[in-house]
Design a protein around this motif. Sequence first.
Motif, PDB file in Angstrom:
ATOM      1  N   MET A   1       0.659  -1.189  -0.034  1.00 16.30           N
ATOM      2  CA  MET A   1      -0.086  -0.040  -0.043  1.00 16.30           C
ATOM      3  C   MET A   1       0.738   1.242  -0.023  1.00 16.30           C
ATOM      4  SD  MET A   1      -2.703   1.309  -0.209  1.00 16.30           S
ATOM      5  CE  MET A   1      -3.766  -0.337  -0.522  1.00 16.30           C
TER       6      MET A   1
ATOM      7  N   GLY B   1      -7.274  -1.488  -0.884  1.00 14.25           N
ATOM      8  CA  GLY B   1      -6.688  -1.658   0.758  1.00 14.25           C
ATOM      9  C   GLY B   1      -7.191  -2.785   1.673  1.00 14.25           C
TER      10      GLY B   1
ATOM     11  N   ILE C   1      -9.839   3.761  -1.096  1.00 18.03           N
ATOM     12  CA  ILE C   1      -8.892   2.990  -0.222  1.00 18.03           C
ATOM     13  C   ILE C   1      -9.427   2.924   1.255  1.00 18.03           C
ATOM     14  CG2 ILE C   1      -6.861   2.328   0.481  1.00 18.03           C
ATOM     15  CD1 ILE C   1      -7.030   2.574  -2.754  1.00 18.03           C
TER      16      ILE C   1
END
Length: 481
Positions: A107, A149, A170
Amino acid sequence: MGDLKSYLNSLKTKRVAVVGAGISNTPLIKLLLDAGIDTTICDKSTIDDIGDENIRSYKENGAKLKLGEDYLENLSQDIIFRTPGLMPSNPFLSKAAENGATLTSEMEVFFELCPCKIIAVTGSDGKTTTTSIIAELLRNEGKTVHVGGNIGTPLLGRVDEIKNTDIAVIELSSFQLITMKKSPGTAVVTNLSPNHLDVHTDLHEYVDAKSNIFIHQRKADRAVFNFDNTVTNHYSKIAPAGDVKLFSRFNKVKNGTYLRNGIIYESKNNEATEIMHSDEIVLPGTHNIENYLAAISAVSGIVGQSAIKKTANSFYGVEHRIEFVRELTGVRYYNDSIASSPSRAIAGLKAFSEREGNYVPGNKRKIILIAGGKDKGIEFDELGIEINARVKTLILTGTAAEQIRRAVNDAPNRNIADNMEEFHQPQIHHDPDFTKAVEMAAKEAQPGDIVLLSPACTSFDSFKNFEERGNKFKEIIDRLV
């Protein structure tokens, strides 16, 4: 960092470790191996756990494997991709960092490479639903949306497919945020209450991790906070973003969204515009009104009123989040397996017993609650009070069953009538077997009742994750006759 190809080229002279061979890291592993990067896969699981097909694929593409209990020992790679569930304070990771390794994650790299606007959501409760509402609002406005995410598909491997006119939405957990050094263009914090204290060092570390979603923002960015929550209200006062919006179910706000007499308003410099009536939201529960308030503030100026109303009227929620399973002989079954904390379970209970303050104690007590699992180091005191106030029958299961039972029995409203005429304290039953507990709940249910799985605990004593627990619940309910 530039584009994905340039980033991968920069790794070709490095030795890389990927900690965690689970689903979330699978695209990352493929990306690294396809680029010919020296990659070591580290995982506590055995070859049998990961699967022969995956292991064969990794080996054929040149991966080195370090599996089993000692998978973190002697990490000497230049770059270590951390799985979100493994904290950077882990002694082996800390030692590797002290020796010069760079700790990062899928991420974090995505945030560096993503070419489009990012809207990110975090919070103790409601972040998945809020993320999903934001994505749906944007889609109904005609935008191309990429969801990732904690939910959706890992996005790093698809970053070259994303256009600068798209929007990435996300969901971020505290585990992902704790090492983040870049914040999104729009940050949303739904609320904050004690959570994951079985993993975080303390509440302070948890709160600090969450703050990374907005603390690195710039003046041109937007931050959205819950006015009604003490911690997030404090966040709003220290946020560096130039556009700070608040949302509230109880108070009028100068900039943001709020609820007043059942109407949702958007306010800009104290000038309010009516958006819609809260009854237009098909998702049950006042907490979902809050989720809409947060989402509307996040997309203000991007999504119009017609798209907001269309979403409210048609979006029925996310799997495992107060998900309607079926109705059988007048009993309605709901799967809220995501409720792995007491506060989340309380929100689930309130979803069925109050909307705009119309809850009448005792008169609407039709909830049969299935609760229990592995505790997260959080007290069940408040949950005990709410169970006494709202539940007809409590079915306990899992390793935390006795803790919940004690919280219910010790609650100050136990054995106190909630009206002047009669007691409405829940009956309590217990079965350590999850299947039998669910079947017991079905047997206890009468026409008009609601059977709700809202465990207030993690699933890790019996299941791999909350999804597996929720799917098992649905499987049991679907075969009832």
